[in-house]
Each structure stands twice: as C-alpha cells, then as structure tokens.
Design an enzyme around this catalytic site. Structure first.
Site, mmCIF file in Angstrom:
data_model
loop_
_atom_site.group_PDB
_atom_site.id
_atom_site.type_symbol
_atom_site.label_atom_id
_atom_site.label_comp_id
_atom_site.label_asym_id
_atom_site.label_seq_id
_atom_site.Cartn_x
_atom_site.Cartn_y
_atom_site.Cartn_z
ATOM 1 N N LYS A 17 -6.411 12.347 8.777
ATOM 2 C CA LYS A 17 -5.845 12.707 10.087
ATOM 3 C C LYS A 17 -6.664 12.116 11.231
ATOM 4 O O LYS A 17 -7.054 12.838 12.171
ATOM 5 C CB LYS A 17 -5.738 14.227 10.236
ATOM 6 C CG LYS A 17 -4.750 14.840 9.240
ATOM 7 C CD LYS A 17 -4.407 16.273 9.581
ATOM 8 C CE LYS A 17 -3.398 16.811 8.563
ATOM 9 N NZ LYS A 17 -2.992 18.175 8.792
ATOM 10 N N VAL A 66 -3.367 9.037 -10.332
ATOM 11 C CA VAL A 66 -2.097 8.673 -9.723
ATOM 12 C C VAL A 66 -2.264 8.664 -8.210
ATOM 13 O O VAL A 66 -3.120 9.355 -7.661
ATOM 14 C CB VAL A 66 -1.014 9.706 -10.104
ATOM 15 C CG1 VAL A 66 0.361 9.184 -9.738
ATOM 16 C CG2 VAL A 66 -1.080 10.013 -11.579
ATOM 17 N N ASN A 96 -1.946 20.427 -5.978
ATOM 18 C CA ASN A 96 -1.216 20.116 -7.211
ATOM 19 C C ASN A 96 -1.846 20.778 -8.438
ATOM 20 O O ASN A 96 -1.193 21.497 -9.170
ATOM 21 C CB ASN A 96 -1.188 18.604 -7.444
ATOM 22 C CG ASN A 96 -0.490 17.853 -6.323
ATOM 23 O OD1 ASN A 96 0.376 18.397 -5.644
ATOM 24 N ND2 ASN A 96 -0.876 16.619 -6.122
ATOM 25 N N GLU A 141 -3.601 8.603 -18.747
ATOM 26 C CA GLU A 141 -2.507 9.554 -18.933
ATOM 27 C C GLU A 141 -1.214 9.092 -18.279
ATOM 28 O O GLU A 141 -0.140 9.557 -18.641
ATOM 29 C CB GLU A 141 -2.910 10.939 -18.403
ATOM 30 C CG GLU A 141 -3.352 10.936 -16.945
ATOM 31 C CD GLU A 141 -3.838 12.300 -16.467
ATOM 32 O OE1 GLU A 141 -3.897 13.253 -17.269
ATOM 33 O OE2 GLU A 141 -4.181 12.409 -15.279
ATOM 34 N N VAL A 161 -4.446 5.655 -3.612
ATOM 35 C CA VAL A 161 -5.802 5.146 -3.809
ATOM 36 C C VAL A 161 -5.916 4.530 -5.196
ATOM 37 O O VAL A 161 -6.442 3.421 -5.368
ATOM 38 C CB VAL A 161 -6.841 6.275 -3.611
ATOM 39 C CG1 VAL A 161 -8.217 5.814 -4.045
ATOM 40 C CG2 VAL A 161 -6.868 6.725 -2.154
#
Lengths: 497, 497
Positions: free
Chosen positions: A398, A259, A374, A284, A262
């Site tokens: 960054k 997910v 996550n 998934e 990218v």
C-alpha cells in the site's frame, strides 16, 4: 457395472445436514464444479425453511467458486480444512460462521486415516474417465483423493467432459500404509513413479455419476511489475551465488515454488538465469510460468499435486498432452508434500511471506495478526524440510502504509528455526548461522524499505537485553499504529519508553 | 599405526583463535571432558595477555560443565549451535558475548555437509576404544560425530577409561548421502540397525589421544511432586483413551519423550499404565526412568542419541551391558531425530513447553520473550513429524506469579499447526480439528489454572474480530504485567480498552 447417472440436484438431495464431505482436487484444479453448487442451493432452501443445514468440507487445498464460494455464500460449511482462498469463505471464517482449522497439507490424509476427524460420509471426485470396475482417471489436481475414496462411505463422480481421456498416465496414485506398518516412500528423483495411473474405487460405493463441462476457471496472473521482477532477480542471483560457492551442488536441486505473483516472478527469473542448469521441480502446484519454462527447455520435469493453470493455458496443455506426458507427474498431496521426500531430494523451497520479522519469523496467514487470509498451505511442509528455505515478499505494501518487515510478526507460521533466507526487492538477507541480533541487523540492512530502516533500528535499541532483545510492550507497535492511524510509519516508540 | 598421546594442554595448544570445533556427544553424555577445560585455561591466558581468543563450538546438543561451562566462563566461544543448557553459557548468550543460533537438532549435520557454516578445523571426540586403523567405539552419546569426523581437518580423541570396551555394538553409525544422491533411511521399527558399530576415522587425521577418566557428571532428577505426577497421569490417561478410541493402534506406537522432571513424570506414569502394552521408544535421550522401565519390562526397546543418565545409573548400566545390549541402540542425531523416520514410525511426541498460548502456539526457548533458556533441541523434529504431538507443562510457575497459559506466546517455537494436545496438571486440551476460538475455549477450560481462567476469558472478549481475535496492544499484557509488577495476576485489561 453401470453406475447411475444423476443430476447435481439429485446428488445434493442425498447429502444430509452434518455430513462430512471430502472433495477432489488441489486449488481450483480438479475440484468439483456442480454438486457443490446444487448443495449450496439446497442449503439456502433448508435455511429458508428454518432448518439447520451445514456440512464439513475436507479438501486437498483451496477449491473454487463452485465449491467454497457457493457453499460459503449459503453459510453451509460447518468445519473446513486444510486451506482456502475464496473471498466469501474468508468472510465466513473471520466472522466465525465456519470453523476453519489451518493444517500442513501433507498431514490431512494421514490424520484422516488415523481417525482424527471422524467418519467421511461422502467423497465428491472430479474425474476424466470411469472404468466399469470403478477405477477412475482424475482431473488436473489430486489432493487427498486416494484417502477420501478409501474412507468415504459413498462417492459421487463428476465426469467432466472438458477433460480428455489422455490424462490417463499423468497421475501417480500411491497411498502409504499407516504406522506401524509404513515403509519408505520410494521417490529418489522428481520423475520417479511409484503408484498407479488410476484411483481404484470400490464400485459398490459409487452412488452416481454426474456430468460437468467446465475448465477450472483460474484467471491468469497480473502482469509483473518492477517490484516483483526485482524480487525474482534477487532470488535467482542468490541461487547462482550459492551454486558458485558450492553450497548448492553443480547439478542443482529440485525447486518448489509457492503460488502467486511473486512466485511467478521468481519462475520468470529462473527462465532467464542461464547460468543455472535446466532444473526439475518437486512442488505442489504447477502454474502457467512452468509450462512456458517446459516449452523453453528450462524446466525439464515437474512433480506436482495439481496443474493450476489459467483456462487458456489449461486448454493448451490438455490439447498437447503428448508433449507434457514425460515432463509432468501429478501426485497425492501427502506425496507431493512429503517431508521424507522433500528432505531426501534436497528441495529448494521458495515461498511468499505476508510479513517477516527482524528476527527471522514468518507470518503466512494472518492479516494484522487476526484476520485469516488463506492458510499455511504447503509452505510448512517444504520450508521445514527443504535443503534451503527462502521466503520472499515486497518490503512494503500500500505504497508504504505497511512495512512487511516488522519488529515482531503478529502471527507466526514459520519460526526462525526453519527460515534460511529472506528476500525483498531491496535485497537478500541470508540469515543462516546468525544469532537473533545479527539476523535483525542483516534483515533491516538488506530487506527493509529505506523508509522503515530507522524505525526498525530504533526498535532494536528499545530492548532491554536477552538474546532476542524485544521490548514486549512495543513489539507489535507497527501493527497497532496501523490499526490506529492506517500508517505504520506513524509508529512512535517514545510512547513505550 | 600408533597415535601420539598428548596431554589436554598439549592438545589445547594446537587450537587457534577463530577455529571451528565439533564436539562429540549429545547432552553431557559422550561430550569431551578434558581438552575443553585446557582450552578454556588457554583462553584466559590469551585474554590476560591482551590477545583475542575465541572458537566456534558445534555439538550434538547440550554438553557439560567441562565444555560449555568452562569455555563460557573464559568467554572463549564465538559461535555456538545447536543447543545448550549450561548456566554460564546462557549468561554469555543473553549478554551477546556468544553468538548462539538455535537449530533443529536433525539439521546441523546436513547443514555442515552442505557447507553452510564453513570448514571444521577440529573434532574432539570422546571414545571408549581406538583401533589401530582409526576406528573408534564412542561413549554414551553420539550427536553429530559421523559428520564431524568426516569433515574435520584434524581430530583429538579423548579416551575415557570409565567407558568399558563392551560399549562396542551399542552404537549404530550411519551417515546418509546428500542430495541429489540420498536414499531412504531404512529404519522401519525402532530396533532396526542400519550402520556400523564404530566410527571409521581416517587415521592420518588423528592428531592425538588424550586420556580422561570421568562419568558424564549428570545429576539425578529431583523427586516428583504432586503437580508433575498429575501431569504424568493426565498424559497416560489421555493415551489410554486414544487407544480405546482406536485413534492409536492397539499395538501402540513408539514414544519420544523430552528431558526434565515433567518428562520423567510422564515416563513414571507409563510404567504404571498397565492398560498400555509394553512400548518402544524412538527418542533422542534415554534418561534414568527409562532404564527402570526396561528392568520392569515396560519399555522393551529404546532407540536414542544418548544415554543421559545420572552417574549412579550410568555406572549401573555400564556394569550390566549384557542386559541392555538387545534393548538399546545409540544413533547419530540426524537419524534419531530424522523427520523421515519419525513420521514413518508414527512416533508419539511428548515435549515440555515453557508457555503455551490459548490459540495453541508453544514457546520452548525464551523466558518472557527475550532471554534464551536452552534452545529448541529436538522438540521441533518430533513435534512437526510425530503421529501425535503433545506438549505438557504446569499451569503456573512461582506459586502463581506466572501463568504458563498466556494470551499470546512471547516467543513461538512450535506453531498452532503442529500442536495436537496440551496437557497441564489441570487437565487435557485435545485441540485437533478445532478453530482458534474453539482451541482457546478448550485450553482455558481444561488447562489454565483456576486463578487465571477469568483473566484469559476476559482477554478473549477484548479482541475485535478475525479468526484469531487477538487484541494486539493487549496480547502480551500478561508478560508486561509480570515485567512491571512481578505478578501476571495483576494484568489489567481495562488499560487497553
């Protein structure tokens, strides 16, 4: 049999401090939306009254702001697994207010059935329809519903009026027997159906039906930028080359895609890669880009655990289910992520790394080795068993303060043994069949950002021998430089000499 | 069809610099014993003549002194995979004379068939019998023979007169189709047979038969000491507790056990643990202790990739094959180590760690993070897919100079996501369902040696937050203290403050 209709508050009142709760869904899709909000409100009141109130929350993957978000803000989650991505819960996890353990998504249902985590007091299931005999049609995500429904002592059903009854038939509900009685999972092509369109629930366990009325609340992805587009193009060119070299069969193989932006760029690239035949997915999560690929005829079938769609795309699909009915199947997580099926089908696994090290290890979860982002999600299920395992990420973050290619990962979720290819916007490092030093040279040459190549090459010279020539005192030097100065480019190897 | 009889030297003469060679066997068992010695002698002569001579060697697992040992001493191995344990080859790998890549054993055969590593010029197969049509009965180890025999351009057969023809029937040779045509691997209990007793070889590919006459040359294990006996007892007591708690079914589940003295102690303990029913093994290696357990009736069946027996025990088994015929099946590595079958059967995986960190990660391969010991072997295949994954090791090595429980593993082969239980002679840390800090506390309390507990607890206080509160600059402090002083106890956390 008529089931009692409850308000979310009435349902929440029945849940006690210390209870174990299983939630439907996978990502925000199919996750409950109202009882958990009421439960959070109850927790706040209990805490104000000086009474402890926390529950353990078991899900399919991440949930939504109504569940993880509200409960975390109320500091009402004792234990949490297997995955999350809500900012407020992330804070609770990193401050140790919530005991989160990060698990391969394929494993939670069976671990529950193996009695590993104790009894399940409640299941809260979002449904599109309830039959009088207790059968239910689920929403846009399944997760671990079959197991939670079987194991829970009592069940609440959140009947979401946004979900059309036409969802009937999109799900394929199958729960394997447990060892020593388990048989094969008889999926031989992504579109094989092996179970039932509904979940059969013991009606005596249904404690109430609660009404809800909301889409899953998922935002669209941000626009693709040059870096993500280049990563997507690099992935597609690599796959085309593998087909040409006959290392991937001419008929191609099913794709899994993680997910995020990218992953979205990779899918976008596959839409354009006309040299590849139309493909199937065994994955998934189906996100917005896949729906577009189905409309274009590029994706011919998707086996998934959820439709993780933005609200606009969700409405589009739910309004046109007849188009998608023969193109989508939604399965339980232990089937969508089954190692057995993934290896049998020869899935091409494509996941995103937080950072990769020069020897081919991957960090998917921990920022600077300490802060949980996550979780590993399904990336391990697919990576470890795929035909080909690809990780991609931008070479820097960054503006270059952080290199995502590092000497040693600060946390490892996927080891060198399971990683075939690393891809950044800089290029492709195919590290199959290479020893550690060869891998390091290829990853630095092909994937690192030019502003970090020399620092990485100099690190490789620091090591004093051994097959993997780490200099242990310096190995996390990029990370400690970032901690001390905010810029990995300020890493100074001379201090370790 | 009569096949040419060659001397080992004649065979070696046909092998060219740069060739890819596949060897039969798994551990020393079933590995070739004579051609590789002649090949090493040829390499020495070629090197003396100033000519390059190296070959790439693909095996099932480790081999023996005749193959890896002789070829490594001759510096004749260019590429090597998937596992080794020979001192001379270890030196070549750590000095970069040999490009070794360390692979999950279940993956090599399929990767070869997927054309990942190029063409196979030769297969050298130890056999007990050759039929006129090219069928062969293998020796005591299978490894990747079915794939090497199918893929090799030419094949040498080492016909070992020590191997009785009665070995016919012990093997179960099965090679799955590759994606997208693969079906289930139809094993539902360890004793299921799904293939043929012989390997069918295209007779036109047989370049010659070479005679050999030797047992596998495996030494017996050293006597069990108090530490390893205590580890074995701790493992058994843990398993008994799991059956009592009904987290393992009453009929028990198949066992996988790694190789070595700790594994031997665990098996010894299982022989005595009469509270557990007689058990089956679904494993990659059957070692001496299992044979004794079969004689005692404690082990009722063993599915394996090899009989890795000391010479005395090998002779005992080969002289009494009728007793073992219905108790043993020898399979190819991709079947003995199949993730699909391991998860379906619910295998209890028991492997040895070099070091474990307090957060539950395992190093199986690299001494002080840099020097390759042997390789990951099958430990990942079983750990990642087992019903329950246990790692054991002594809490200290070298009288306490080294703690095998460390703040951060210096190399990670098995991540926290795949490890259920860590066991030392000190005790058992069941870390299922715990977050990182809870895991750290339990591992330190239950598994670390008393002389290291305070150092480890102090490390845990150094971290500045995050779910996994590492202090990155100090995280490998045990290892750098050992590198600098030879004693991890001299770690000084104050230098990182």
């Amino acid at each position: 049999m008529a089931f009692p209709i409850l308000s979310a508050q009435e349902a929440a009142e029945l849940i006690k401090n210390g209870d174990n709760i299983g939630l439907s869904g996978f990502t925000a899709s199919g996750s409950p939306k109202v009882i958990t909000e009421a439960l959070a409100a109850k927790a706040v009141k209990e805490h104000e009254a000086g009474r402890p109130f926390k529950v353990s929350v078991f899900t399919g993957a991440s949930t939504n702001n109504h569940a993880d978000g509200a409960l975390a803000r109320a500091n009402a989650i004792a234990r949490r697994t297997p995955y999350q991505n809500t900012p407020d819960l992330r804070l609770r996890i990193n401050s140790h207010d919530c005991h989160y353990f990060d698990l391969h998504l394929s494993e939670l249902a069976q671990k529950f059935r193996y009695n590993t985590y104790g009894e399940l007091d409640w299941a809260i299931l979002e449904v599109a329809k309830v039959f009088e005999n207790g059968e239910v049609v689920l929403g846009t995500g399944v997760g671990n519903v079959p197991t939670y429904a079987a194991k829970a002592k009592k069940i609440f059903l959140e009947l979401n009026t946004k979900l059309p009854e036409g969802l009937y038939g999109l799900h394929d509900i199958y729960m394997p027997l447990d060892p020593p009685h388990r048989r094969e999972i008889p999926i031989y092509t992504p579109s094989d159906r092996i179970g039932h369109p509904t979940v059969k629930i013991d009606p005596s366990k249904i404690a109430g039906i609660i009404h809800s009325d909301a889409y899953d609340g998922i935002k669209g992805f941000t626009a693709l930028d040059d870096t993500t587009l280049q990563i997507g193009a690099n992935v597609c060119n690599f796959l085309i080359g593998e087909v040409r070299a006959q290392r991937i069969p001419q008929e191609f193989l099913p794709i899994q895609s993680g997910v995020g932006n990218v992953a979205n760029a990779v899918l976008f690239g596959l839409g354009d890669a006309k040299e590849l035949p139309p493909f199937a997915m065994y994955t998934e999560v189906i996100q917005d880009a896949v729906i577009d690929l189905m409309r274009m005829g590029r994706c011919k079938f998707g086996s998934t655990c959820s439709l993780t769609l933005s609200d606009a795309k969700e409405a589009e699909v739910l309004d046109d289910l007849d188009f998608f009915r023969d193109k989508i199947v939604i399965r339980p997580a232990e089937i969508s992520n089954s190692p057995e099926v993934i290896r049998r089908l020869g899935v091409i696994a494509m996941n995103t790394a937080l950072e990769a090290d020069i020897f081919g290890n991957i960090n998917s979860t921990h920022v600077v080795g300490t802060r949980m982002m996550n979780g590993i999600g399904g990336s391990g299920d697919f990576t470890r068993n795929g035909y080909l395992s690809i990780f991609s990420c931008p070479s820097i973050t960054k503006g270059g303060l952080i290199s995502n290619i590092v000497p040693m990962c600060s946390h490892i979720d996927h080891t060198e043994h399971s990683v075939d290819v690393i891809i950044t916007e800089q290029g492709v490092a195919d590290i199959r069949g290479l020893d550690p030093v060869q891998r390091a040279e290829r990853i630095i040459d092909n994937c690192a950002h030019p502003m970090y190549k020399e620092l990485l090459r100099d690190y490789l010279k620091l090591g004093k021998g051994g097959q993997t020539p780490h200099h242990l005192a310096a190995s996390l030097g990029f990370h400690t430089a970032f901690q001390n100065t905010g810029d990995m480019r300020l890493t100074d190897w001379s201090q370790y000499a």
